[in-house]
Design a protein around this motif. Structure first.
Motif, mmCIF file in Angstrom:
data_model
loop_
_atom_site.group_PDB
_atom_site.id
_atom_site.type_symbol
_atom_site.label_atom_id
_atom_site.label_comp_id
_atom_site.label_asym_id
_atom_site.label_seq_id
_atom_site.Cartn_x
_atom_site.Cartn_y
_atom_site.Cartn_z
ATOM 1 N N GLU A 83 0.475 -6.755 -6.013
ATOM 2 C CA GLU A 83 0.241 -7.003 -7.432
ATOM 3 C C GLU A 83 -0.346 -5.775 -8.100
ATOM 4 O OE1 GLU A 83 -1.771 -10.603 -8.591
ATOM 5 O OE2 GLU A 83 -0.897 -11.693 -6.916
ATOM 6 N N VAL A 84 -1.155 -5.038 -7.317
ATOM 7 C CA VAL A 84 -1.823 -3.843 -7.825
ATOM 8 C C VAL A 84 -1.563 -2.703 -6.841
ATOM 9 C CG1 VAL A 84 -4.037 -2.799 -8.471
ATOM 10 C CG2 VAL A 84 -3.655 -5.245 -8.867
ATOM 11 N N ILE A 85 -1.218 -1.542 -7.382
ATOM 12 C CA ILE A 85 -1.053 -0.339 -6.563
ATOM 13 C C ILE A 85 -1.938 0.737 -7.178
ATOM 14 C CG2 ILE A 85 0.521 1.458 -5.744
ATOM 15 C CD1 ILE A 85 2.767 -0.658 -5.848
ATOM 16 N N LEU A 86 -2.856 1.251 -6.368
ATOM 17 C CA LEU A 86 -3.747 2.321 -6.804
ATOM 18 C C LEU A 86 -3.273 3.636 -6.210
ATOM 19 C CD1 LEU A 86 -7.227 0.618 -6.204
ATOM 20 C CD2 LEU A 86 -5.875 0.642 -8.322
ATOM 21 N N LEU A 87 -3.144 4.649 -7.035
ATOM 22 C CA LEU A 87 -2.895 6.006 -6.562
ATOM 23 C C LEU A 87 -4.220 6.742 -6.683
ATOM 24 C CD1 LEU A 87 0.465 7.131 -8.234
ATOM 25 C CD2 LEU A 87 0.095 6.492 -5.889
ATOM 26 N N LYS A 88 -4.757 7.191 -5.561
ATOM 27 C CA LYS A 88 -6.018 7.938 -5.581
ATOM 28 C C LYS A 88 -5.716 9.387 -5.243
ATOM 29 C CE LYS A 88 -9.152 4.164 -4.673
ATOM 30 N NZ LYS A 88 -10.350 3.736 -3.939
ATOM 31 N N ILE A 89 -6.213 10.277 -6.085
ATOM 32 C CA ILE A 89 -5.954 11.700 -5.912
ATOM 33 C C ILE A 89 -7.282 12.397 -5.619
ATOM 34 C CG2 ILE A 89 -5.011 13.775 -6.971
ATOM 35 C CD1 ILE A 89 -3.325 11.849 -8.752
ATOM 36 N N PHE A 90 -7.352 13.026 -4.450
ATOM 37 C CA PHE A 90 -8.551 13.703 -3.978
ATOM 38 C C PHE A 90 -8.378 15.216 -4.079
ATOM 39 C CE2 PHE A 90 -8.296 9.650 -1.919
ATOM 40 C CZ PHE A 90 -9.600 9.223 -1.730
ATOM 41 N N ALA A 91 -9.494 15.921 -4.057
ATOM 42 C CA ALA A 91 -9.544 17.385 -3.923
ATOM 43 C C ALA A 91 -8.835 18.105 -5.068
ATOM 44 C CB ALA A 91 -8.977 17.824 -2.570
ATOM 45 N N MET A 92 -8.925 17.568 -6.277
ATOM 46 C CA MET A 92 -8.326 18.243 -7.432
ATOM 47 C C MET A 92 -9.255 18.214 -8.636
ATOM 48 S SD MET A 92 -4.279 17.429 -7.213
ATOM 49 C CE MET A 92 -4.005 18.583 -8.532
ATOM 50 N N GLY A 93 -10.484 17.759 -8.469
ATOM 51 C CA GLY A 93 -11.403 17.641 -9.599
ATOM 52 C C GLY A 93 -10.972 16.518 -10.524
ATOM 53 N N PRO A 94 -11.796 16.202 -11.540
ATOM 54 C CA PRO A 94 -11.429 15.152 -12.496
ATOM 55 C C PRO A 94 -10.152 15.527 -13.253
ATOM 56 C CG PRO A 94 -13.756 15.716 -12.684
ATOM 57 C CD PRO A 94 -13.132 16.745 -11.784
ATOM 58 N N LEU A 95 -9.242 14.575 -13.387
ATOM 59 C CA LEU A 95 -7.977 14.825 -14.074
ATOM 60 C C LEU A 95 -8.103 14.552 -15.574
ATOM 61 C CD1 LEU A 95 -5.398 13.300 -11.560
ATOM 62 C CD2 LEU A 95 -6.230 15.652 -11.721
ATOM 63 N N GLU A 96 -7.317 15.279 -16.346
ATOM 64 C CA GLU A 96 -7.330 15.174 -17.797
ATOM 65 C C GLU A 96 -7.024 13.751 -18.260
ATOM 66 O OE1 GLU A 96 -4.270 16.519 -21.217
ATOM 67 O OE2 GLU A 96 -4.997 18.164 -19.953
ATOM 68 N N GLN A 115 -15.784 -15.083 -4.509
ATOM 69 C CA GLN A 115 -16.671 -16.213 -4.225
ATOM 70 C C GLN A 115 -15.911 -17.516 -3.967
ATOM 71 O OE1 GLN A 115 -19.840 -15.357 -3.835
ATOM 72 N NE2 GLN A 115 -19.230 -13.305 -4.454
ATOM 73 N N ASP A 116 -14.619 -17.524 -4.297
ATOM 74 C CA ASP A 116 -13.838 -18.754 -4.212
ATOM 75 C C ASP A 116 -12.527 -18.489 -3.476
ATOM 76 O OD1 ASP A 116 -12.501 -21.147 -4.573
ATOM 77 O OD2 ASP A 116 -12.323 -20.947 -6.760
ATOM 78 N N GLN A 117 -12.475 -18.810 -2.181
ATOM 79 C CA GLN A 117 -11.277 -18.556 -1.390
ATOM 80 C C GLN A 117 -10.090 -19.390 -1.859
ATOM 81 O OE1 GLN A 117 -11.684 -18.482 2.852
ATOM 82 N NE2 GLN A 117 -13.732 -17.616 2.724
ATOM 83 N N SER A 118 -10.348 -20.496 -2.547
ATOM 84 C CA SER A 118 -9.245 -21.314 -3.035
ATOM 85 C C SER A 118 -8.530 -20.648 -4.217
ATOM 86 C CB SER A 118 -9.740 -22.703 -3.435
ATOM 87 O OG SER A 118 -10.604 -22.610 -4.563
ATOM 88 N N ALA A 119 -9.125 -19.566 -4.746
ATOM 89 C CA ALA A 119 -8.502 -18.853 -5.864
ATOM 90 C C ALA A 119 -7.267 -18.089 -5.404
ATOM 91 C CB ALA A 119 -9.498 -17.896 -6.514
ATOM 92 N N GLY A 120 -7.040 -18.043 -4.110
ATOM 93 C CA GLY A 120 -5.845 -17.397 -3.594
ATOM 94 C C GLY A 120 -6.046 -15.921 -3.322
ATOM 95 N N GLN A 121 -5.058 -15.357 -2.675
ATOM 96 C CA GLN A 121 -5.113 -13.948 -2.335
ATOM 97 C C GLN A 121 -4.037 -13.193 -3.095
ATOM 98 O OE1 GLN A 121 -4.627 -14.068 1.960
ATOM 99 N NE2 GLN A 121 -6.791 -13.644 2.239
ATOM 100 N N PHE A 122 -4.304 -11.936 -3.318
ATOM 101 C CA PHE A 122 -3.301 -11.047 -3.887
ATOM 102 C C PHE A 122 -3.313 -9.763 -3.073
ATOM 103 C CE2 PHE A 122 -7.134 -9.698 -6.000
ATOM 104 C CZ PHE A 122 -6.985 -8.334 -6.209
ATOM 105 N N ARG A 123 -2.241 -9.013 -3.188
ATOM 106 C CA ARG A 123 -2.124 -7.779 -2.422
ATOM 107 C C ARG A 123 -2.434 -6.578 -3.304
ATOM 108 N NH1 ARG A 123 3.252 -5.714 0.775
ATOM 109 N NH2 ARG A 123 2.632 -3.525 0.878
ATOM 110 N N LEU A 124 -3.273 -5.694 -2.783
ATOM 111 C CA LEU A 124 -3.641 -4.455 -3.449
ATOM 112 C C LEU A 124 -3.371 -3.311 -2.474
ATOM 113 C CD1 LEU A 124 -6.725 -3.663 -5.560
ATOM 114 C CD2 LEU A 124 -6.168 -2.192 -3.640
ATOM 115 N N ASP A 125 -2.519 -2.390 -2.857
ATOM 116 C CA ASP A 125 -2.206 -1.231 -2.017
ATOM 117 C C ASP A 125 -2.874 0.004 -2.588
ATOM 118 O OD1 ASP A 125 -0.615 -2.978 -0.605
ATOM 119 O OD2 ASP A 125 1.280 -2.062 -1.206
ATOM 120 N N THR A 126 -3.301 0.883 -1.701
ATOM 121 C CA THR A 126 -3.910 2.144 -2.111
ATOM 122 C C THR A 126 -3.144 3.288 -1.467
ATOM 123 O OG1 THR A 126 -6.083 1.085 -2.224
ATOM 124 C CG2 THR A 126 -6.043 3.481 -2.191
ATOM 125 N N ILE A 127 -2.677 4.199 -2.301
ATOM 126 C CA ILE A 127 -1.990 5.399 -1.838
ATOM 127 C C ILE A 127 -2.930 6.566 -2.104
ATOM 128 C CG2 ILE A 127 0.017 6.894 -2.147
ATOM 129 C CD1 ILE A 127 1.476 4.336 -3.248
#
Length: 197
Positions: A25-38, A157-169
């Motif tokens: 549902e969510v894909i995070l792109l994390k960029i390291f070693a380049m300083g803060p991006l514009e 806090q509520d496991q009945s709320a279900g799960q979603f998938r989050l990927d990190t690149i």
């Protein structure tokens, strides 16, 4: 699949591979070693609180929190520090699959320097990505690419709320070069690396 820890049991691996039954549902792109991006704003980071949250998630799912490494996690490490990877086709692939860029931020992380995070969501509210960030993703080859696939609770806090998938690149040390590389591509509910054409 790059499994480097001797602590990963078959049972642990199977529990973690269950992540592929869901589309991210969510894909995070994390960029390291380049300083803060514009165009990205600073966001504070509390590593202790984040680690505690992840430890709780691992316990709820019956996972060994530190199976891969000393720093705990709740996901499946699909690729670990794969060298010479480009993501220049990834933006188009994400858009074709219904993901929109919803914004980003940067954080100062102890021992890691600045970490830039770009968020893509299925059906989210679209934000404008700066041209500078777009060019980094389209024109650079990264020295390291690590992919984590995680199941998260909609409400911790509520496991009945279900799960979603989050990927990190995770991408590190991007360079503009014409040297050979591989492309990170999405295939079904997973990723693969293919020779750059």
């Amino acid at each position: 699949m790059a499994i480097t820890s001797t602590e990963i049991t078959i049972e642990e691996l199977h529990k973690r591979q269950a992540v592929f039954a869901k589309k991210p549902e969510v894909i995070l792109l994390k960029i390291f070693a380049m300083g803060p991006l514009e165009g990205l704003e600073r966001k504070d980071f509390n590593e202790t609180a984040t680690d505690a949250k992840h430890a709780s998630e691992a316990e709820k799912r019956g996972l060994k929190f530190q199976a891969y490494r000393v720093k705990g996690d709740t996901g499946l490490c699909l690729f670990k520090k794969e060298p010479e990877v480009r993501v220049s086709r990834l933006l188009r692939q994400l858009a074709n699959r219904g993901y929109v860029y919803t914004g980003g931020h940067w954080q100062e992380r102890p021992g890691r320097g600045s970490v830039n995070t770009l968020e893509f969501r299925l059906g989210g509210e679209e934000a404008e990505m700066s041209q500078a960030v777009r060019q980094i993703l389209e024109k650079r080859r990264f020295n390291h690419c690590t992919v984590w696939c995680n199941l998260k609770y909609g409400d911790p806090q509520d496991q009945s709320a279900g799960q979603f998938r989050l990927d990190t690149i995770n991408l590190a040390k991007g360079l503009v070069t014409s040297e050979p590389s591989r492309q990170l591509v999405i295939e079904g509910n997973t990723y693969r690396l293919e020779a750059d054409k």
